[in-house]
Each structure stands twice: as C-alpha cells, then as structure tokens.
Write an enzyme that holds these catalytic residues in place. Structure first.
Site, PDB file in Angstrom:
ATOM      1  N   CYS A  61      -1.957  -2.423   1.982  1.00 13.20           N
ATOM      2  CA  CYS A  61      -0.925  -2.767   2.962  1.00 13.20           C
ATOM      3  C   CYS A  61      -1.114  -2.066   4.301  1.00 13.20           C
ATOM      4  CB  CYS A  61       0.449  -2.415   2.400  1.00 13.20           C
ATOM      5  SG  CYS A  61       0.580  -0.655   2.036  1.00 13.20           S
ATOM      6  N   CYS A 109       6.598   1.445   2.890  1.00 14.79           N
ATOM      7  CA  CYS A 109       7.728   0.631   2.452  1.00 14.79           C
ATOM      8  C   CYS A 109       8.776   1.488   1.722  1.00 14.79           C
ATOM      9  CB  CYS A 109       7.229  -0.459   1.523  1.00 14.79           C
ATOM     10  SG  CYS A 109       6.621   0.230  -0.026  1.00 14.79           S
ATOM     11  N   ASP A 114      -0.395   1.057   4.893  1.00 17.71           N
ATOM     12  CA  ASP A 114       0.579   2.133   5.072  1.00 17.71           C
ATOM     13  C   ASP A 114      -0.083   3.501   4.879  1.00 17.71           C
ATOM     14  OD1 ASP A 114       2.534   0.328   5.552  1.00 17.71           O
ATOM     15  OD2 ASP A 114       3.262   0.263   3.505  1.00 17.71           O
ATOM     16  N   CYS A 132       2.402   1.411  -4.478  1.00 14.42           N
ATOM     17  CA  CYS A 132       3.045   2.225  -3.432  1.00 14.42           C
ATOM     18  C   CYS A 132       3.227   3.671  -3.904  1.00 14.42           C
ATOM     19  CB  CYS A 132       4.394   1.640  -3.066  1.00 14.42           C
ATOM     20  SG  CYS A 132       4.320  -0.120  -2.721  1.00 14.42           S
TER      21      CYS A 132
END
Ligand code: FES
Length: 128
Positions: free
Chosen positions: A33, A58, A35, A102
C-alpha cells in the site's frame, strides 16, 4: 469490519508521536500500500523504557502500532524481538484478513529499531 478494540485503539492511539531524544528509530514500509511506519525507542539497560510511533498508514496500522507499544513497554529487547504481527493482531482481538498485512508494519519497524540499536551498541563497543 473492525472490532471494538481496533476502533478504540484507532480513535485513541497510545504512545503516538515523535520522540526527539530516542536512542534509536526503526522504520518499515508496506510495499502493498506504500504506507510507512516509524518506531522510536528509549532503552534503559536491555529494557524498552519508552516507545512511540508515527505512521502514515491505515486505521489497522494505527491500531496495531498502538497495541504494540503497550505490549513491548518494559520488555527486554530479546522479549520484544519475539513479538510477531500475529501477536499484535491477536492482542487486538483479530483483524480482517485483508488487513492482516497492516499489522506487519508495526512489528517490522520494531524489529528494525532493535536491530539498529544492537548494531550501534556493537560499533560503540568495538570503538572503546
Ligand atoms: Fe497500508 Fe494498512 S493499508 S498499512
């Protein structure tokens, strides 16, 4: 899609922010992603005396980092190194399967910080 504990940590993250006097900073990025995560550590002897995190990630990444900081505070570096993203997700009462990656960010950034710290210490010892 998130359980209550995840939402609670996401909306009220513990130990969020920068630590200007950190002994070491670890970083991790999520290639899926884009991130990124930073973990700041204050180390006393071989224990994590304080920990903070900053993330451009996120909600699941924020909740994972928040719960990870609670898990590792006061632990030895060796104990902290053994914490996996699965432990983090379990502590949160589970994450949706699509969001499991994540939780890697926090655990990876912590491992990076510990690795950097141990390398730094080794170098210092070699110089003295
Ligand atoms: Fe990037 Fe969760 S979507 S860390």
């Amino acid at each position: 899609m998130y359980n209550e504990k995840v939402i609670e940590h996401f909306t009220n993250p513990r130990n969020a922010g920068e630590m200007p006097d950190a002994d070491v900073v670890g970083e991790a990025g999520n290639f899926k992603c884009g991130d990124i995560m930073k973990i700041y550590l204050k180390i006393d002897g071989d224990r994590i005396a304080d920990i903070k995190f900053q993330t451009f990630g996120c909600g699941a990444a924020i909740a994972s980092s928040s719960v990870l900081t609670e898990l590792v505070k006061g632990k030895t570096l060796e104990e902290a190194q053994r914490i996996t993203n699965k432990d983090v997700a379990e502590e949160l009462g589970g994450l949706p399967p699509l969001k499991m990656h994540c939780s890697n960010l926090a655990a990876d950034a912590l491992k990076d910080a510990i690795k950097r710290y141990l390398e730094k210490k080794k170098e210092e010892e070699a110089q003295s």
